[in-house]
Each structure stands twice: as structure tokens, then as C-alpha cells.
Scaffold this motif. Structure first.
Motif, PDB file in Angstrom:
ATOM      1  N   ASN A 160       0.861  -1.177   0.000  1.00  0.00           N
ATOM      2  CA  ASN A 160       0.000   0.000   0.000  1.00  0.00           C
ATOM      3  C   ASN A 160       0.901   1.232   0.000  1.00  0.00           C
ATOM      4  OD1 ASN A 160      -1.796   2.069   0.450  1.00  0.00           O
ATOM      5  ND2 ASN A 160      -2.890   1.014   2.093  1.00  0.00           N
ATOM      6  N   GLU A 182       0.114   4.733   2.046  1.00  0.00           N
ATOM      7  CA  GLU A 182       0.200   4.541   3.488  1.00  0.00           C
ATOM      8  C   GLU A 182       1.653   4.337   3.921  1.00  0.00           C
ATOM      9  OE1 GLU A 182      -1.918   1.888   7.002  1.00  0.00           O
ATOM     10  OE2 GLU A 182      -2.054   1.199   4.937  1.00  0.00           O
ATOM     11  N   ALA A 193       3.524   7.580   3.684  1.00  0.00           N
ATOM     12  CA  ALA A 193       3.083   8.484   4.750  1.00  0.00           C
ATOM     13  C   ALA A 193       3.763   8.140   6.074  1.00  0.00           C
ATOM     14  CB  ALA A 193       1.562   8.422   4.901  1.00  0.00           C
ATOM     15  N   TYR A 194       3.898   6.865   6.376  1.00  0.00           N
ATOM     16  CA  TYR A 194       4.598   6.468   7.594  1.00  0.00           C
ATOM     17  C   TYR A 194       6.075   6.828   7.502  1.00  0.00           C
ATOM     18  CZ  TYR A 194       0.870   4.048  10.071  1.00  0.00           C
ATOM     19  OH  TYR A 194      -0.264   3.762  10.782  1.00  0.00           O
ATOM     20  N   ARG A 252       4.317  -0.613  12.584  1.00  0.00           N
ATOM     21  CA  ARG A 252       3.243  -0.550  11.576  1.00  0.00           C
ATOM     22  C   ARG A 252       3.822  -0.520  10.169  1.00  0.00           C
ATOM     23  NH1 ARG A 252      -0.763  -2.450   9.385  1.00  0.00           N
ATOM     24  NH2 ARG A 252      -2.107  -1.028   8.265  1.00  0.00           N
ATOM     25  N   ILE A 260       3.015  -3.165   7.125  1.00  0.00           N
ATOM     26  CA  ILE A 260       2.600  -2.773   5.773  1.00  0.00           C
ATOM     27  C   ILE A 260       3.543  -3.379   4.745  1.00  0.00           C
ATOM     28  CG2 ILE A 260       2.305  -0.821   4.191  1.00  0.00           C
ATOM     29  CD1 ILE A 260       1.564   0.841   6.727  1.00  0.00           C
TER      30      ILE A 260
END
Length: 121
Positions: A64, A67, A70-71, A111, A115
Motif C-alpha cells: 500500500n 500509506e 506516509a509512515y 506498523r 505494511i
């Protein structure tokens, strides 16, 4: 993602959190050695982010992308904002912001690993 670096960063942020907690409990503002350690930590986060972007650009696995990116960006901005906040507010609460940042970062790194490995994505 560099898994070994991710593990080292998780450990380093938790050690940093304990160090900051000592400052909070003693009601002392952060000092230069603490800021120096946080700068080294930020450098490690930068290396992880660059490696993550390079690996993402060269992978064929279904990650993804928005996402994950962004992390990667998020882990780079949290610590500098917390440091600036703690410099502006030289009270226990300003130091508490550093504690929160040091506790949020390991969660974000875990996280990102999820991902990347497609668990929970």
C-alpha cells in the motif's frame, strides 16, 4: 525497509523514552546530550526512510504505497517537532512531548513493517 535497522530504531527510541522519562520525573528540561542522542536517532530514521523509499521504488510486491510513504514521512517529522516544542517550553510538559514522541515512533516503525510484509495492510 531494513529490518535490522528497524529493530535497532525501536530499541533506541524506547531507551530514549526512558531517558526522557527520567528528565520528566526529575522535573528537568532536556540537556545537550539528550538532544544529541535524539539527533542521532533522527539520522537513523532518515536512513530508514531513504532505504524504504528506494526499496518501495524497486519492489514488485503489492505494498500500500500511499500509506507506506506516509509512515516514512511521518517518522521523519515527529521527533524534530517534539524537539522544537521542548525547546520552546522549558517545563516538564515540554519534556513530556519528547516522551510521547519517543513512544509513538516504535509503534509507527512496527506498523511500517506490517505494511511492508503485507500483514494487517
Amino acid at each position: 525497509m531494513i529490518n535490522g535497522l528497524a529493530t535497532a530504531l525501536i530499541i533506541a527510541t524506547l531507551v530514549g523514552a526512558v531517558w526522557v522519562l527520567v528528565h520528566v520525573l526529575r522535573n528537568r528540561p532536556p540537556n545537550r546530550p539528550l538532544y544529541g542522542a535524539l539527533a542521532v536517532l533522527e539520522l537513523g530514521l532518515l536512513v530508514q526512510s531513504v532505504a524504504g523509499i528506494v526499496n518501495f521504488a524497486n519492489t514488485d510486491r503489492p505494498v500500500n504505497g500511499p500509506e507506506f510513504i506516509a509512515y516514512l514521512a511521518g517518522i521523519l517529522v515527529i521527533l524534530p517537532i517534539a524537539v522544537l516544542w521542548s525547546m520552546a517550553e522549558r517545563t516538564r510538559w515540554g519534556t513530556g512531548v519528547l516522551l510521547v514522541a519517543c513512544l509513538v515512533l516504535p509503534v509507527m516503525i512496527v506498523r511500517m513493517q506490517q505494511i511492508w510484509e503485507l500483514r494487517g495492510a
